[in-house]
Design a protein around this motif. Structure first.
Motif, short mmCIF file in Angstrom:
data_model
loop_
_atom_site.label_atom_id
_atom_site.label_comp_id
_atom_site.label_asym_id
_atom_site.label_seq_id
_atom_site.Cartn_x
_atom_site.Cartn_y
_atom_site.Cartn_z
N UNK A 6 0.87 -1.18 0.00
CA UNK A 6 0.00 0.00 0.00
C UNK A 6 0.90 1.22 0.00
N UNK A 7 0.62 2.19 -0.89
CA UNK A 7 1.42 3.40 -0.83
C UNK A 7 0.54 4.64 -0.71
N UNK A 8 0.81 5.41 0.34
CA UNK A 8 0.17 6.70 0.63
C UNK A 8 -1.35 6.66 0.49
N UNK A 9 -1.98 5.70 1.16
CA UNK A 9 -3.44 5.59 1.08
C UNK A 9 -4.10 6.60 2.02
N UNK A 10 -5.00 7.41 1.46
CA UNK A 10 -5.89 8.20 2.31
C UNK A 10 -7.30 7.76 2.01
N UNK A 11 -8.13 7.73 3.05
CA UNK A 11 -9.52 7.31 2.86
C UNK A 11 -10.39 7.94 3.92
N UNK A 48 -10.22 -1.03 2.45
CA UNK A 48 -9.65 -0.41 1.24
C UNK A 48 -8.98 -1.49 0.38
N UNK A 49 -8.23 -2.37 1.03
CA UNK A 49 -7.54 -3.42 0.27
C UNK A 49 -8.57 -4.28 -0.47
N UNK A 50 -9.68 -4.61 0.23
CA UNK A 50 -10.68 -5.52 -0.34
C UNK A 50 -11.65 -4.85 -1.29
N UNK A 51 -11.51 -3.57 -1.52
CA UNK A 51 -12.40 -2.92 -2.47
C UNK A 51 -13.76 -2.57 -1.91
N UNK A 52 -13.93 -2.67 -0.59
CA UNK A 52 -15.22 -2.30 -0.01
C UNK A 52 -15.30 -0.79 0.18
N UNK A 53 -14.17 -0.18 0.60
CA UNK A 53 -14.10 1.28 0.75
C UNK A 53 -13.12 1.80 -0.30
N UNK A 54 -13.56 2.67 -1.23
CA UNK A 54 -12.62 3.21 -2.21
C UNK A 54 -11.72 4.25 -1.57
N UNK A 55 -10.40 4.19 -1.79
CA UNK A 55 -9.51 5.20 -1.20
C UNK A 55 -9.63 6.52 -1.95
N UNK A 56 -9.32 7.63 -1.25
CA UNK A 56 -9.37 8.94 -1.89
C UNK A 56 -8.11 9.15 -2.73
#
Lengths: 244, 290
Positions: A6-11, A48-56
């Motif tokens: 994961x790189x620089x994920x914001x959500x 986020x990894x599983x695609x349930x919450x889309x990252x910003x």
């Protein structure tokens, strides 16, 4: 070699910024622990990894492929499966049907014989599931349901297994049993990302770990490093200043 | 005709119409379990099934082919409906989706009226009009077709949910949609399947009932409301409960039309349904807890 990065994920979660620039990686064949208090954002990372919450913003790389924002069912096909928090077994269906549904996308593709071999193997790993095969999943104990939830996820033949709070709500004996099984999975070659509130139990079986506080990574390192870290000992392992 | 003969007649009429209500209710339940929405266009699928079958026989197609094609055509309409009205609203809450289904029902009803006009139409009976004599009265053989085909469809649906992978996946969706997604079940596919199945059930009911009950474009609403009521009577979530609820409503309607007045039969059925729900708010069939 890292299987997941994961790189620089914001959500955002519920209108709040839940993750602020999260970077982490999980090495192939290892257990990576993601630790932190309730509400730190651990489950949001898994979602986020599983695609349930889309990252910003930011990227999720699985096996050198950008999988950011793919739907969960696509990710299961690619070999990335989550065991959700609270087990979430299908209570009205039999144990066997729960396991077979774990292989839904493989069976849909017509992978029948391989799936039945895997079913055998998973029943060897979790003998309790074979004994309870025709019982309704809702009638199992908490520990047995956690085994079922893990077995169901394994039925998708994942390369990376995401475990969300496998110890939650379990009695100490059941919890120890679950953690032994998680170690056994690593021996079988499954890469594991383990999210846990029970920091000491997680660090005992993991290879590397991350500590998350209010949406930010504050520490990262091998389990030995984390176990001997003053802040970790004080904040998560319940040691006094003197003991530290 | 003696009172007993009359009673038998009304019961057979009631059970056969009621089983069609049950098929509609079963379809509403299937879609509700997969998506959490109530499809208020469900009765239009009954109407379309009947109207299309009539149009096809009028075009000189053999009756059996017309029946099968009508069911297939309505299934296609349902899939298009899902694609154009439901899927674009993915992620929306339940209320906009339900309103979308009401919009679909108005469009289907209006469209049908443009094509076929407002008159009631009739389909030839499947195996002649000669009544089967029982006691002092006779049974229209078409009523047996209605009951037989409806019972077969209900049994087929039960087997589907009990034994097939897709059926189990749909149940998993109904139990816990989030977990179903995480094990790799495509919710989109389940929603499509639920629309296709429930439309086929409703269309079959419409086709098989049209020889005895006639069909007209405005009748869909009645089937939607009665089918919805049947699903609620059944406990909203239980397919067999919906079928039982439908049969109960059909019997009440038929008995009150026969012994009281046909003008009040629908109101009486509604009143009985309210009393049943007052007595058992959870419906006739108790849902098993997960």
């Amino acid at each position: 070699m890292s299987l997941l990065r994961l790189s620089s994920i914001t959500a955002d979660y519920g209108g709040l910024q839940a993750l602020r620039g999260i970077s982490l990686h999980a090495n192939e064949g290892e257990i990576t622990a993601l630790l932190g208090a309730n509400g730190a954002g651990k489950s949001t990372i898994l979602n986020v990894i599983c695609g349930v919450v889309p990252p910003r913003s930011g990227q999720v790389i699985f096996d050198e492929e950008n999988i950011t924002g793919l739907a969960p069912e696509r990710l299961v096909q690619k070999g990335l499966t989550q065991v959700p928090e609270g087990r979430q077994v299908f209570g009205e269906l039999s144990v066997r049907d729960n396991l077979l549904l774990g292989a839904y996308s493989r069976l849909h593709r017509g992978d029948r014989s391989q799936v039945h071999q895997d079913l055998e193997e998973i029943c060897r790993l979790f003998p309790v599931l074979r004994e309870a095969s025709s019982r309704r999943a809702g009638t199992l104990s908490g520990g047995e349901q956690q085994m079922l939830a893990i077995g169901r996820a394994l039925m998708s033949a994942p390369r990376l297994l995401l475990l969300d709070e496998p110890s939650s709500g379990l009695a100490p004996m059941a919890m120890a049993e679950v953690f032994r099984k998680i170690e056994a999975l690593r021996e079988l070659g499954t890469t594991i990302l383990l999210v846990e509130q029970n920091v000491s139990a997680a660090l005992q079986i993991a290879d590397r770990g991350y500590v998350l506080e209010v949406g930010q990574m504050v520490l990262e390192g091998s389990c030995d490093e984390l176990l001997s870290n003053r802040d970790v000992r004080r904040a998560y392992l319940g040691k006094d200043y003197e003991e530290v | 005709m003696s009172l007993a003969d009359q009673l038998l007649q009304y019961l057979i009429t009631g059970v056969s119409v009621g089983m069609v209500y049950g098929l509609v209710g079963l379809g509403i339940t299937i879609i509700f379990n997969a998506t959490g929405i109530i499809n208020f266009a469900q009765g239009e699928f009954v109407m379309l099934g009947g109207m299309i079958a009539v149009a096809l026989t009028a075009a000189r197609l053999p009756l059996a082919a017309a029946v099968i094609l009508a069911v297939a055509a309505v299934t296609m309409v349902a899939l298009v409906t899902e694609r154009l009205a439901i899927r674009p609203l993915r992620g929306a809450s339940v209320i906009p989706l339900i309103i979308a289904t009401i919009g679909v029902s108005l469009i289907l009803q209006g469209g049908a009226k443009l094509v076929w006009g407002p008159e009631a139409v009739r389909l030839p009976a499947f195996s002649g009009e000669q009544p089967i004599r029982i006691g002092g009265g006779g049974i229209d053989p078409q009523r047996l077709w209605v009951m037989g085909l409806a019972a077969l469809s209900v049994a087929a649906v039960q087997l589907f949910f009990k034994y097939t992978l897709a059926g189990k996946a749909m149940r998993a969706c109904a139990i816990n949609r989030a977990a179903a997604r995480l094990v790799g079940i495509s919710i989109d596919r389940m929603v499509r399947l639920s629309f296709a199945m429930s439309a086929a059930l409703a269309a079959l009911g419409g086709v098989v009932l049209t020889p005895v009950a006639l069909m007209q474009c405005s009748q869909g609403t009645h089937y939607t409301l009665t089918g919805f009521l049947a699903a609620v009577l059944g406990g909203l979530g239980s397919g067999l409960g919906a079928v039982l609820g439908g049969i109960l409503l059909g019997i009440v309607e038929s008995l009150s039309a026969g012994f009281i007045s046909s003008g009040y039969s629908k109101a009486i059925a509604l009143a009985v349904a309210l009393v049943v729900l007052w007595w058992r708010p959870e419906g006739l069939v108790r849902r098993r807890q997960a």
